[in-house]
Design an enzyme around this catalytic site. Structure first.
Site, PDB file in Angstrom:
ATOM      1  N   ASP A   1       0.876  -1.243  -0.158  1.00 27.70           N
ATOM      2  CA  ASP A   1      -0.067  -0.254   0.096  1.00 27.70           C
ATOM      3  C   ASP A   1       1.442   1.215   0.012  1.00 27.70           C
ATOM      4  O   ASP A   1       2.696   1.253  -0.391  1.00 27.70           O
ATOM      5  CB  ASP A   1      -0.619  -0.315   1.228  1.00 27.70           C
ATOM      6  CG  ASP A   1      -2.223   0.170   0.718  1.00 27.70           C
ATOM      7  OD1 ASP A   1      -2.268   1.343   0.342  1.00 27.70           O
ATOM      8  OD2 ASP A   1      -3.062   0.144   1.477  1.00 27.70           O
TER       9      ASP A   1
ATOM     10  N   HIS B   1       3.246  27.611 -13.893  1.00 29.16           N
ATOM     11  CA  HIS B   1       4.386  26.926 -14.944  1.00 29.16           C
ATOM     12  C   HIS B   1       4.925  25.991 -14.026  1.00 29.16           C
ATOM     13  O   HIS B   1       4.917  24.707 -15.133  1.00 29.16           O
ATOM     14  CB  HIS B   1       5.167  28.167 -15.152  1.00 29.16           C
ATOM     15  CG  HIS B   1       5.807  27.011 -16.095  1.00 29.16           C
ATOM     16  ND1 HIS B   1       4.885  27.761 -17.618  1.00 29.16           N
ATOM     17  CD2 HIS B   1       6.466  26.078 -16.304  1.00 29.16           C
ATOM     18  CE1 HIS B   1       6.051  27.007 -18.506  1.00 29.16           C
ATOM     19  NE2 HIS B   1       6.736  25.894 -18.046  1.00 29.16           N
TER      20      HIS B   1
ATOM     21  N   TYR C   1       3.631  21.131 -15.660  1.00 29.31           N
ATOM     22  CA  TYR C   1       4.364  19.958 -15.734  1.00 29.31           C
ATOM     23  C   TYR C   1       3.916  18.668 -14.840  1.00 29.31           C
ATOM     24  O   TYR C   1       4.609  17.769 -14.702  1.00 29.31           O
ATOM     25  CB  TYR C   1       6.258  20.341 -15.301  1.00 29.31           C
ATOM     26  CG  TYR C   1       6.886  21.407 -16.760  1.00 29.31           C
ATOM     27  CD1 TYR C   1       7.241  20.424 -17.494  1.00 29.31           C
ATOM     28  CD2 TYR C   1       7.173  22.000 -16.345  1.00 29.31           C
ATOM     29  CE1 TYR C   1       7.559  21.012 -18.709  1.00 29.31           C
ATOM     30  CE2 TYR C   1       7.949  22.897 -16.650  1.00 29.31           C
ATOM     31  CZ  TYR C   1       7.295  22.496 -18.732  1.00 29.31           C
ATOM     32  OH  TYR C   1       8.281  23.546 -19.770  1.00 29.31           O
TER      33      TYR C   1
ATOM     34  N   LYS D   1      14.002  13.985 -24.962  1.00 29.88           N
ATOM     35  CA  LYS D   1      12.376  13.090 -24.263  1.00 29.88           C
ATOM     36  C   LYS D   1      11.731  12.120 -24.905  1.00 29.88           C
ATOM     37  O   LYS D   1      11.574  11.715 -25.813  1.00 29.88           O
ATOM     38  CB  LYS D   1      11.510  14.034 -23.198  1.00 29.88           C
ATOM     39  CG  LYS D   1      12.271  13.458 -22.159  1.00 29.88           C
ATOM     40  CD  LYS D   1      10.782  13.767 -20.783  1.00 29.88           C
ATOM     41  CE  LYS D   1      10.796  12.828 -20.659  1.00 29.88           C
ATOM     42  NZ  LYS D   1      11.368  11.977 -19.477  1.00 29.88           N
TER      43      LYS D   1
ATOM     44  N   SER E   1      -3.708  17.768  -2.854  1.00 33.81           N
ATOM     45  CA  SER E   1      -2.898  17.616  -3.363  1.00 33.81           C
ATOM     46  C   SER E   1      -1.916  17.687  -2.707  1.00 33.81           C
ATOM     47  O   SER E   1      -1.065  16.224  -3.277  1.00 33.81           O
ATOM     48  CB  SER E   1      -2.618  18.697  -4.464  1.00 33.81           C
ATOM     49  OG  SER E   1      -4.451  19.087  -5.176  1.00 33.81           O
TER      50      SER E   1
END
Lengths: 110, 830
Positions: free
Chosen positions: B109, B267, B271, B345, B184
């Site tokens: 968990d 900003h 991301y 990437k 969050s």
């Protein structure tokens, strides 16, 4: 559960003794006294800002290293704390620069 | 290599079975919490999508009046807010990351299961709160205020001030975002500690799945970016509810402060949404190319570099505010630098696919489309990094095109690919591939038809956020085409939701490893059992499950995983599972969130409701603190609480303190900036240095008492431990008493929060610190009571150490405040 607690004890870091804690407290009081001296003594006013910042950093470091045990504990925690702290300081300086505060402050200090 | 679990058939109960409604309300299982997040976010996606369709319908023709201007403002504000905070973020972190972190790192968990549940309930509370105005509007409650937030997802000051937005619309947005922010940060804290501390023994950082890397970096971004937004929202709250002037020019303040705080968060937030998508793509492409991810180390380092740079680029959102050439040039350079790791990437993804034996499943199609669409958005993003070009494009539809290619064609495509890829693991059933491909092609066509023409419209001068336009502007045809594209997208999402519903009813049952996967989640049954792994894996290599199957990273050939020995392994697993003890369910996270919701509602009108909500929150915290089994005591004897040599709670506290550094920095910086802008009334000269020096002495000495308490508990001297704890709390009370005296004295001298911008920033900064001290005192008293009840002793002294960390942090923050606010009171602008 007992196994967990035993493992907990085995993995715990060393803590400083009471004498170290008291010594740090004495230094904190001395440094605060020095701060007040810098604040009140007239001829130190031109270097007020750098002196106060140095003294505050010293106090901050003592508490973080000895009372928060960063000096003794896993370096992982130091990373957890120092990186955000550095980022925060950079952001603060950037904001002050962007609002032209430091520019004016420097002209005041000089 | 140690024995590892093979793919298991479904034998015995999986995590979705049993418990009933109460089981879901009290669940702390990360997989169930993830499903709660996923279902809620998908419902909110329908809301956000409907808002998008209303916007496009309104703009389909010139001089259109499907919506009034007032409703248009509300709809576009909520479309942005909903898609960012209520759909993309919760789907990526709340749903996929929550479900996959323990499964990919080989854990049972997350680090803090109850906090995980709390994060979800707070998310739900914030989402509902933000839509309360719509509920009251639909119910037509007469005198009760109604209406959705209406100042854009960016909420620029001073448009949000009560002078220009007198209703409750902005209050719903402000308080709703504050609640969502707490959710969050708690989720990020939890996931961060889980990934850092609970990986399988052999899973070093450079062996983690790339999705785990992406989530790890994302959690750091959340922890260090959200505090800036929180501070901005607190200022807005104070302006609207207490008459302060944080963003009012007439008082000497500046609305630009909001832009800085918002974009310091905003900003990195881009991301926070993009990096998990990068991680998802980095999982999907290798599986369907049957090749390992190209350039793994560089992919990991580029994530870190993107995150680092993202904190230094916020100014490119503010070129039009006139920051000056030096600031503009600095932000332009840092913004352009981000193209380097991002380019790494993109090239690595292409190289991963290159030469592979590709399988064009729906997930793979979305992943490939992601590369193209995201690159288009990225290229227009580089244009915005150039200040002169940005000045031409800002606030035009070109910007709308740019961020929809990044967040729609980029992030949303990745999320949809992830749905098709991981749905078998989550639900135990395969999403229909035919419907999936219909959805994919409809979305690709509809998306590009909608958003590509916006580049032209923006270049031709069509501003964003206008609710209609005149017929002769030359924008009509492309707007019509864009609306057709939007309707095609709507059809594609109808196909998507139909696919999900059909799958859940009668979809093909999924094998444990239907895609021939590479990472550990594919080594357990679909859906997984509640305990995830009957035997915790070793995680001794990158793409660990692939290596188990084929021996090397590049791998042998052939499709499908070996099921040999699966039944025997399942029996062994079932036997082992009988001894696995999972965290007990808890109702308190739900009650806590309910209390927060009540506090938010009460803040709008009724103080009594705030008090009631506060009491529910406080009681929930106390109940959780004493809930049995206590943290760390819930695992079986054979399972260690410590995973990588540090305790989860301690790691969590340090990560929290790191986040608090940014929070206090935003407050202190505002004080420093505004102190010198004070126009009238008392200023910093009013500060009482002798009194505050005494308070400083008291707080420093309280830290000494705190460590003495810890030392006493550690050596088994419980009596002195309790005494020192109460002494620390007592010194904290003296400090608070001094602050009350100071504030009263200033009040009597005519310095209120509303008096001037010195007063508001001083009271906010010092008051917030005082609130932290108050929380600390409550914590210490609770610990002392626990000590008297015999729950704290030398073996459980860690609880005292963690409370001590918080207390000492409050102390070091005061050291900074004492210096910058009090001792430097004379330092001013020239």
């Amino acid at each position: 559960m007992s196994a967990n607690i035993a493992q907990s004890a085995a993995l715990e870091h060393e803590h400083p003794g009471v004498s170290i804690y008291v010594t740090v407290a004495v230094f904190l009081i001395l440094l605060t006294g020095m701060e007040l001296t810098v604040f009140y003594v007239q001829f130190l006013q031109p270097v007020l800002v750098p002196l106060l910042i140095i003294l505050a950093i010293a106090k901050f470091s003592l508490v973080a290293m000895f009372y928060m045990h960063l000096h003794y504990d896993s370096k992982v925690f130091t990373t957890f704390f120092i990186f955000p702290l550095m980022l925060a300081v950079t952001l603060a300086i950037s904001l002050l620069l962007l609002f032209e505060y430091l520019l004016h402050h420097l002209s005041f200090a000089l | 290599m140690a024995a590892q679990p093979k793919p298991l058939p479904v034998e015995g109960p999986h995590y979705l079975e049993g418990g009933g409604i109460l089981g879901w309300l009290t669940t702390v299982d990360h997989k169930r919490v993830a499903v709660l997040y996923g279902v809620t976010a998908l419902l909110l996606m329908l809301v956000g999508g409907t808002e998008a369709m209303l916007i496009r319908t309104q703009l389909m023709r010139p001089d259109n009046h499907v919506l009034t201007a007032a409703w248009y403002n509300q709809i576009f504000t909520m479309h942005g807010t909903t898609m960012i905070f209520l759909v993309i973020m919760p789907l990526e972190t709340g749903f996929f990351a929550n479900f996959l972190i323990p499964l990919q790192i080989g854990a049972r968990d997350v680090a803090f299961p109850r906090i995980n549940a709390l994060s979800y309930w707070l998310f739900l509370a914030g989402a509902v709160f933000m839509h309360l105005g719509l509920v009251t509007h639909v119910l037509n409650l007469g005198t009760v205020p109604s209406g959705l937030p209406n100042a854009g997802w960016f909420g620029y000051a001073n448009l949000t001030e009560s002078q220009y937005s007198p209703g409750l619309n902005i209050d719903f947005w402000d308080i709703g975002l504050l609640i969502l922010g707490v959710s969050s940060v708690l989720a990020a804290l939890n996931f961060f500690v889980t990934i850092v501390n609970m990986r399988a023994p052999g899973m070093t950082f450079m062996r983690m799945p790339m999705f785990m890397w992406a989530i790890l970096v994302t959690t750091i971004l959340i922890l260090l970016a959200f505090p800036a937004l929180t501070v901005g929202l607190i200022f807005l709250f104070l302006d609207r509810f207490f008459g302060t002037h944080f963003y009012r020019v007439t008082a000497g303040a500046t609305p630009i402060l909001w832009q800085h705080l918002f974009w310091i968060f905003g900003h990195p937030e881009v991301y926070i949404m993009a990096l998990p998508a990068f991680g998802m793509i980095s999982e999907i492409l290798p599986v369907f190319s049957r090749k390992p991810l190209f350039g793994y180390p560089m992919m990991a380092y580029s994530l870190v570099l993107i995150a680092f740079l993202s904190y230094g680029v916020w100014g490119h959102h503010m070129f039009a505010t006139g920051m000056g050439p030096i600031a503009d040039a600095t932000f332009a350079i840092t913004s352009m630098l981000i193209a380097i790791p991002t380019g790494i990437k993109v090239f690595s993804w292409i190289a991963t696919v290159w030469g592979g034996r590709l399988r064009f499943t729906t997930a793979m199609l979305f992943a490939l489309a992601f590369i193209i669409e995201f690159t288009i958005g990225g290229l227009s993003g580089i244009m915005h990094a150039s200040a002169p070009i940005d000045l031409q494009q800002t606030d035009s539809y070109f910007v709308v095109a740019h961020f929809h290619y990044v967040l729609g064609g980029g992030v949303l495509f990745a999320i949809l690919g992830a749905f098709y890829y991981w749905c078998p693991k989550i639900s135990g059933r395969m999403l229909d591939e035919t419907l999936g491909k219909w959805q994919f092609w409809l979305l690709v066509i509809g998306f590009n038809l909608t958003f590509f023409p916006m580049h032209w419209l923006g270049t031709w001068g069509m501003p964003r956020r206008i609710y209609t336009y005149a017929p002769g502007m030359g924008w009509s045809t492309l707007n019509f085409v864009e609306t057709i594209g939007a309707y095609i997208q709507a059809v594609s999402f109808i196909v998507f939701f139909a696919n999900i519903l059909l799958t859940l009813r009668r979809g093909e049952k999924a094998a444990a490893d239907p895609w021939d996967g590479r990472t550990l989640e594919w080594s357990v049954a679909s859906p997984p059992p509640a305990y995830n792994f009957a035997v915790l894996p070793e995680g001794g290599s990158r793409d660990d499950f692939w290596v188990q199957k084929y021996g090397t990273l590049a791998g042998a050939h052939g499709g499908g995983s070996s099921a040999a020995g699966a039944t025997a392994a399942a029996h062994a697993a079932a036997e082992a599972a009988e001894h696995i003890h999972m965290p007990a369910p808890s109702l308190y996270p739900l009650l806590f969130a309910l209390g927060v919701f009540l506090m938010g509602v009460g803040a709008l009108a009724w103080l009594r409701i705030v008090i009631l909500g506060g009491m529910v929150v406080a009681l929930s915290i106390i109940a959780m603190a004493f809930e049995y089994p206590a943290h760390g005591e819930e695992a079986a004897e054979s399972e260690p609480v410590f995973y990588r040599g540090v305790d989860n709670r301690k790691a969590g506290m340090w990560a929290f303190l790191g986040s608090e550094c940014v929070f206090f920095t935003a407050l202190i910086s505002t004080y420093m900036v505004y102190k010198s802008r004070n126009l009238a009334g008392p200023d910093a000269q009013i500060l009482n240095i002798p009194l505050t020096s005494f308070s400083t002495f008291i707080l420093l000495m309280s830290s000494l008492l705190m460590v003495l308490a810890l030392a006493a508990f550690r050596r088994g001297d419980d009596k002195w431990g309790r005494i020192w704890l109460l002494g620390t709390a007592g010194f904290g009370c003296i400090f608070l008493g001094g602050q009350v005296y100071e504030f009263t004295d200033f009040y009597l001298q005519g310095l209120y929060m509303q008096t001037n911008i010195f007063g508001q920033t001083f009271y906010t900064l010092v008051g917030t610190h005082g609130f932290h001290v108050f929380i600390g005192v409550c914590w210490l008293v609770t610990l002392a009571i626990a000590g008297f009840l015999g729950k704290i002793d030398s073996k459980r002294s860690l609880a005292v150490e963690i409370a001590g960390l918080y207390w000492h942090f409050v102390d070091v923050v005061w050291i900074v405040i004492f210096t910058l606010v009090y001792l430097m009171r004379t330092v001013k602008h020239a």
